[in-house]
Design a protein around this motif. Structure first.
Motif, PDB file in Angstrom:
ATOM      1  N   SER A 167       0.830  -1.212   0.000  1.00  0.00           N
ATOM      2  CA  SER A 167       0.000   0.000   0.000  1.00  0.00           C
ATOM      3  C   SER A 167       0.859   1.254   0.000  1.00  0.00           C
ATOM      4  O   SER A 167       0.492   2.277  -0.584  1.00  0.00           O
ATOM      5  CB  SER A 167      -0.957  -0.012   1.186  1.00  0.00           C
ATOM      6  OG  SER A 167      -0.260  -0.095   2.400  1.00  0.00           O
TER       7      SER A 167
ATOM      8  N   GLN B  50       1.901   1.953  -3.572  1.00  0.00           N
ATOM      9  CA  GLN B  50       0.794   2.557  -4.324  1.00  0.00           C
ATOM     10  C   GLN B  50       0.650   4.034  -3.980  1.00  0.00           C
ATOM     11  O   GLN B  50       0.431   4.872  -4.869  1.00  0.00           O
ATOM     12  CB  GLN B  50      -0.511   1.814  -4.022  1.00  0.00           C
ATOM     13  CG  GLN B  50      -0.556   0.405  -4.573  1.00  0.00           C
ATOM     14  CD  GLN B  50      -1.784  -0.350  -4.092  1.00  0.00           C
ATOM     15  OE1 GLN B  50      -2.591   0.167  -3.323  1.00  0.00           O
ATOM     16  NE2 GLN B  50      -1.922  -1.591  -4.554  1.00  0.00           N
ATOM     17  N   LEU B  51       0.768   4.361  -2.685  1.00  0.00           N
ATOM     18  CA  LEU B  51       0.660   5.767  -2.275  1.00  0.00           C
ATOM     19  C   LEU B  51       1.829   6.589  -2.807  1.00  0.00           C
ATOM     20  O   LEU B  51       1.654   7.747  -3.188  1.00  0.00           O
ATOM     21  CB  LEU B  51       0.588   5.859  -0.749  1.00  0.00           C
ATOM     22  CG  LEU B  51      -0.715   5.355  -0.131  1.00  0.00           C
ATOM     23  CD1 LEU B  51      -0.579   5.232   1.375  1.00  0.00           C
ATOM     24  CD2 LEU B  51      -1.862   6.287  -0.481  1.00  0.00           C
TER      25      LEU B  51
ATOM     26  N   LYS C  47       3.402   6.080  -5.613  1.00  0.00           N
ATOM     27  CA  LYS C  47       3.123   6.336  -7.029  1.00  0.00           C
ATOM     28  C   LYS C  47       2.053   7.406  -7.187  1.00  0.00           C
ATOM     29  O   LYS C  47       2.156   8.295  -8.029  1.00  0.00           O
ATOM     30  CB  LYS C  47       2.667   5.049  -7.713  1.00  0.00           C
ATOM     31  CG  LYS C  47       3.771   4.055  -7.959  1.00  0.00           C
ATOM     32  CD  LYS C  47       3.225   2.802  -8.605  1.00  0.00           C
ATOM     33  CE  LYS C  47       4.284   1.718  -8.675  1.00  0.00           C
ATOM     34  NZ  LYS C  47       3.754   0.449  -9.174  1.00  0.00           N
ATOM     35  N   LYS C  48       1.011   7.316  -6.352  1.00  0.00           N
ATOM     36  CA  LYS C  48      -0.112   8.254  -6.451  1.00  0.00           C
ATOM     37  C   LYS C  48       0.346   9.687  -6.204  1.00  0.00           C
ATOM     38  O   LYS C  48      -0.080  10.617  -6.886  1.00  0.00           O
ATOM     39  CB  LYS C  48      -1.202   7.864  -5.452  1.00  0.00           C
ATOM     40  CG  LYS C  48      -2.400   8.779  -5.456  1.00  0.00           C
ATOM     41  CD  LYS C  48      -3.443   8.320  -4.462  1.00  0.00           C
ATOM     42  CE  LYS C  48      -4.634   9.253  -4.452  1.00  0.00           C
ATOM     43  NZ  LYS C  48      -5.655   8.843  -3.495  1.00  0.00           N
ATOM     44  N   PHE C  49       1.216   9.872  -5.206  1.00  0.00           N
ATOM     45  CA  PHE C  49       1.651  11.223  -4.839  1.00  0.00           C
ATOM     46  C   PHE C  49       3.042  11.562  -5.374  1.00  0.00           C
ATOM     47  O   PHE C  49       3.587  12.600  -5.012  1.00  0.00           O
ATOM     48  CB  PHE C  49       1.631  11.376  -3.317  1.00  0.00           C
ATOM     49  CG  PHE C  49       0.249  11.281  -2.730  1.00  0.00           C
ATOM     50  CD1 PHE C  49      -0.703  12.253  -2.970  1.00  0.00           C
ATOM     51  CD2 PHE C  49      -0.097  10.196  -1.939  1.00  0.00           C
ATOM     52  CE1 PHE C  49      -1.968  12.159  -2.434  1.00  0.00           C
ATOM     53  CE2 PHE C  49      -1.360  10.102  -1.393  1.00  0.00           C
ATOM     54  CZ  PHE C  49      -2.305  11.080  -1.647  1.00  0.00           C
ATOM     55  N   SER C  50       3.628  10.702  -6.204  1.00  0.00           N
ATOM     56  CA  SER C  50       4.958  10.912  -6.800  1.00  0.00           C
ATOM     57  C   SER C  50       6.013  11.148  -5.722  1.00  0.00           C
ATOM     58  O   SER C  50       6.754  12.137  -5.753  1.00  0.00           O
ATOM     59  CB  SER C  50       4.942  12.088  -7.773  1.00  0.00           C
ATOM     60  OG  SER C  50       4.007  11.869  -8.794  1.00  0.00           O
TER      61      SER C  50
ATOM     62  N   TYR D 164       6.596  10.169   2.372  1.00  0.00           N
ATOM     63  CA  TYR D 164       5.165  10.007   2.641  1.00  0.00           C
ATOM     64  C   TYR D 164       4.836  10.466   4.059  1.00  0.00           C
ATOM     65  O   TYR D 164       3.828  11.145   4.284  1.00  0.00           O
ATOM     66  CB  TYR D 164       4.743   8.547   2.451  1.00  0.00           C
ATOM     67  CG  TYR D 164       3.305   8.325   2.853  1.00  0.00           C
ATOM     68  CD1 TYR D 164       2.263   8.772   2.049  1.00  0.00           C
ATOM     69  CD2 TYR D 164       2.985   7.705   4.053  1.00  0.00           C
ATOM     70  CE1 TYR D 164       0.946   8.602   2.418  1.00  0.00           C
ATOM     71  CE2 TYR D 164       1.664   7.535   4.426  1.00  0.00           C
ATOM     72  CZ  TYR D 164       0.653   7.976   3.617  1.00  0.00           C
ATOM     73  OH  TYR D 164      -0.649   7.824   4.004  1.00  0.00           O
TER      74      TYR D 164
ATOM     75  N   ALA E 258     -11.470  12.347  -2.900  1.00  0.00           N
ATOM     76  CA  ALA E 258     -10.225  11.801  -3.435  1.00  0.00           C
ATOM     77  C   ALA E 258      -9.064  11.959  -2.458  1.00  0.00           C
ATOM     78  O   ALA E 258      -8.021  11.349  -2.637  1.00  0.00           O
ATOM     79  CB  ALA E 258      -9.883  12.488  -4.751  1.00  0.00           C
TER      80      ALA E 258
ATOM     81  N   LEU F  55      -6.812  11.624   0.948  1.00  0.00           N
ATOM     82  CA  LEU F  55      -6.424  10.429   1.685  1.00  0.00           C
ATOM     83  C   LEU F  55      -7.103  10.384   3.048  1.00  0.00           C
ATOM     84  O   LEU F  55      -7.100  11.359   3.784  1.00  0.00           O
ATOM     85  CB  LEU F  55      -4.902  10.422   1.859  1.00  0.00           C
ATOM     86  CG  LEU F  55      -4.311   9.250   2.591  1.00  0.00           C
ATOM     87  CD1 LEU F  55      -4.546   7.963   1.810  1.00  0.00           C
ATOM     88  CD2 LEU F  55      -2.827   9.462   2.803  1.00  0.00           C
TER      89      LEU F  55
END
Length: 198
Positions: free
Chosen positions: A54, A57-58, A60-63, A70, A101, A103
């Motif tokens: 997870s 994935q986060l 990638k989502k937030f670059s 993170y 959308a 988090l």
């Protein structure tokens, strides 16, 4: 208990709920199972663990490049003023924004004994980090061996942030009230008697 340099850094921050202005302490720590996120109001403790999958994935989502990035993004979202906490019977949900959308993180509530242990560990980690900051700021030499010169209060103080001000030496005859000007000598008068007229 000393922490080694290789140990992952804990990210610690406060959150003020935008709805009721209640305060929470949030903390993150990288563990083998993933990123562990804690939330506490000082009495109860909630915990969430994000697995490596997870987290990727986060990222990638937030670059983001790393797990610490993170954790710092989470800190920024909590400090932005738009975050709030929804408390439930056996858990809590941290909402980091008003949009769907955005988090949201779900936390499970720890039992009283686990929560007290978690708060105790957190308290000592904070104290250790403050101690490390204090020892880093002071010199390593012993104050007994190298006593510091104490200020008498009559010496000019140097400002750490500003430029150093040069103190000009007072020359004999300079005025104390208006430095830079010479003292005026009292008038002696004019002698009108000529010694040659006798």
């Amino acid at each position: 208990m000393a922490y080694s340099v290789s140990q992952p850094r804990n990210v610690l921050y406060t959150l003020i709920d935008k709805n009721d202005q209640s305060k929470y302490v949030c903390f993150t720590q990288k563990k083998a199972e993933g990123l562990r996120i804690g939330l506490s109001d000082g009495l109860d403790v909630w915990k969430a663990v994000l697995s490596e999958e997870s987290l990727s994935q986060l990222k990638k989502k937030f670059s983001l490049k790393s797990t610490e990035d993170y954790a710092l993004k989470l800190k920024g979202a909590c400090r932005s003023g738009s975050a709030f906490v929804s408390l439930q019977e056996d858990g809590a949900v941290l909402h980091l924004g008003s949009e769907p959308a955005d988090l949201n993180l779900s936390f499970s509530k720890l039992a009283d004994h686990e929560g007290r242990t978690e708060l105790k560990d957190l308290l000592f980690k904070m104290a250790d980090s403050l101690t490390q900051e204090d020892t880093g700021a002071t010199s390593l030499s012993s104050p007994v061996k190298s006593p510091q010169k104490k200020s008498t209060g009559f010496e000019p103080r140097n400002q750490c942030n500003g430029p150093a001000i040069a103190v000009r030496k007072r020359l004999p005859g300079d005025s104390l009230i208006n430095p830079g000007t010479r003292r005026k000598r009292p008038a002696t008068g004019v002698d009108f008697d000529d010694g040659d007229d006798a």
